[in-house]
Design a protein around this motif. Structure first.
Motif: not given
Length: 472
Positions: A35-36, A65-66, A300-304, A55-58
């Protein structure tokens, strides 16, 4: 086999590749090292692959996430600043021969009022939209070769561009109509459209065919390959989107990014816009029948994640969403919203009688355009009615080159301020005008180039004296 450069839908949107991606994402959703690495790459502002983005979405690690949300905000600001472009949909006709089970325009629906506007009716609607202050429209029509042939669409576009009422003018017409031929896309290009928009609805072929049981839209490959034909027809600004709720959002997200990668790889131009509609109530449509509908946090997570993955694209959220939801995602990536919208055939010049409902879906944000403009400014955003890039020929690769190098600010911010000044002079309430004047003075100092800033300042004064339509 997966091949992002293939011209075949099932190869550039490959089912097994999506399944493998989702498996990889699920296996690594708590892998901080991976992730990093992905976040480090994302901070370069060059985008992510569909597998990295998945991966980020999951990811379900709160602090990561922040970081995702914070990075999305930064990237949105780097590419688009605090500008929000405004538009309105204009539905020409809801006659349709398809059997789409999620859309009230489906052929078997006998409840909905079927309508098709004449050119005189279109003129009245456009004048009403101009009197609100709109400068760009998204043209909508059902798929019906008899009632809505390409000739009708072209005539309607010509009519819209011809109407000059007081200081009003529609300067950009985007078009959202059914998949068509290269020849017809060439005709749309020659008619001077802005962006050609076509939602995939779902990238899951099996679900797609079930959701579109009858009509020409049933053909998954023809629909999915439409953007390739649009590009071949000379349209270099295209808009993608899925209807979240028809299939699992992880599958749709991955397919959407694969489509963007395909366009970039083959044509050197990714999507000009990505829309993120969610299924919502409508005549003859019960949203409880769609078990894959997503909640606000997932939305919101999808948009980001889309913003991080495709940093250059414009992102659109319509009045399907409530004021609260739209406010939440504005800083996460959204750069365009509709305002004062009607999803009925007509309805701007005169309210549609309730017994003659022709709407495609129920609107959640029912505020007037002026209320939305005021709201945006109170939140610190700059409402923009700009259409300059399209009219100056900065489309396709020319727009993308400026956007990807983050040089578009020298055009977009002054153009936004000048079009906002036009709106304040011609259409706004006194409250909106007072807030707008203060915002323009503040934002003027944010224009990076001193020469551009000076020219913009002089043009703002000329707009106050009655001159119109300046652009960089």
């Amino acid at each position: 086999m997966y091949n992002l450069k293939s011209n075949k839908a099932e190869e550039f949107i490959n089912h097994q590749e999506i399944l493998d991606t989702l498996e990889y994402a699920n296996a690594n959703c708590n892998n901080i090292e991976i992730i990093d690495k992905i976040l480090t790459k994302a901070r370069l502002r060059k985008g992510l692959s569909h597998r990295e983005a998945a991966v980020l979405l999951d990811c379900n690690i709160p602090e990561k996430n922040q970081e995702i949300f914070t990075l999305a905000e930064q990237i949105k600001n780097d590419f688009y600043g605090n500008r929000i472009v405004l538009f309105a949909p204009l539905y020409l006709s809801n006659y349709c021969v398809n059997g789409c089970v999620y859309c009230p325009y489906h052929l078997k629906n006998k409840h909905i009022a079927r309508k098709k506007m004449s050119q005189d009716e279109i003129r009245r609607e456009v004048i009403a939209l101009q009197d609100m202050g709109h400068k760009r429209l998204a043209l909508e029509a059902g798929e019906d070769p008899i009632n809505n042939p390409i000739e009708y669409i072209l005539e309607s576009i010509k009519t819209i561009y011809s109407i000059k009422h007081k200081n009003g003018a529609i300067r950009r017409v985007n078009v959202n109509i059914a998949a068509t031929t290269v020849e017809n896309y060439r005709k749309l290009h020659d008619a001077g459209i802005g962006t050609y928009i076509l939602f995939q609805e779902t990238y899951n072929k099996e679900n797609y065919e079930k959701l579109h049981p009858t009509g020409p839209k049933h053909n998954y490959a023809y629909h999915t390959e439409a953007m390739d034909r649009a590009m071949q027809g000379g349209i270099d600004d295209v808009g993608l989107g899925v209807l979240y709720g028809l299939s699992t959002y992880r599958y749709e997200f991955t397919g959407l990014l694969m489509h963007a990668e395909h366009l970039e790889a083959v044509y050197g131009i990714g999507p000009h816009t990505i829309s993120v509609p969610r299924i919502c109530p409508a005549d003859d449509i019960d949203t409880s029948n769609f078990s894959d509908a997503i909640d606000d946090d997932t939305f919101a997570k999808l948009v980001a994640c889309i913003r991080i993955s495709v940093p250059y694209t414009g992102m659109i959220v319509s009045t399907r969403e409530s004021q609260k939801t739209r406010e939440r995602v504005l800083n996460l990536g959204v750069s365009q919203i509709s305002g004062g919208s009607k999803t009925s055939v007509g309805g701007y010049a005169e309210p549609e009688p309730e017994e003659q409902n022709s709407s495609q879906f129920d609107i959640s944000d029912k505020r007037s355009l002026d209320e939305i403009v005021c709201w945006l400014m109170e939140l610190g955003y700059t409402p923009s009615f700009c259409t300059a890039c399209y009219r100056e020929g900065r489309t396709g690769d020319r727009f993308m080159a400026l956007c990807k190098n983050m040089q578009i600010h020298n055009c977009c911010l002054p153009n936004a301020l000048m079009t906002l000044q036009e709106y304040l002079e011609d259409y706004s309430s006194e409250k909106t005008k007072d807030i707008g004047k203060a915002l323009i003075l503040k934002e003027l100092n944010q224009i990076p180039n001193e020469k551009v800033r000076s020219i913009c300042s002089k043009r703002l004064e000329l707009i106050q004296k009655g001159e119109r339509d300046f652009r960089f």
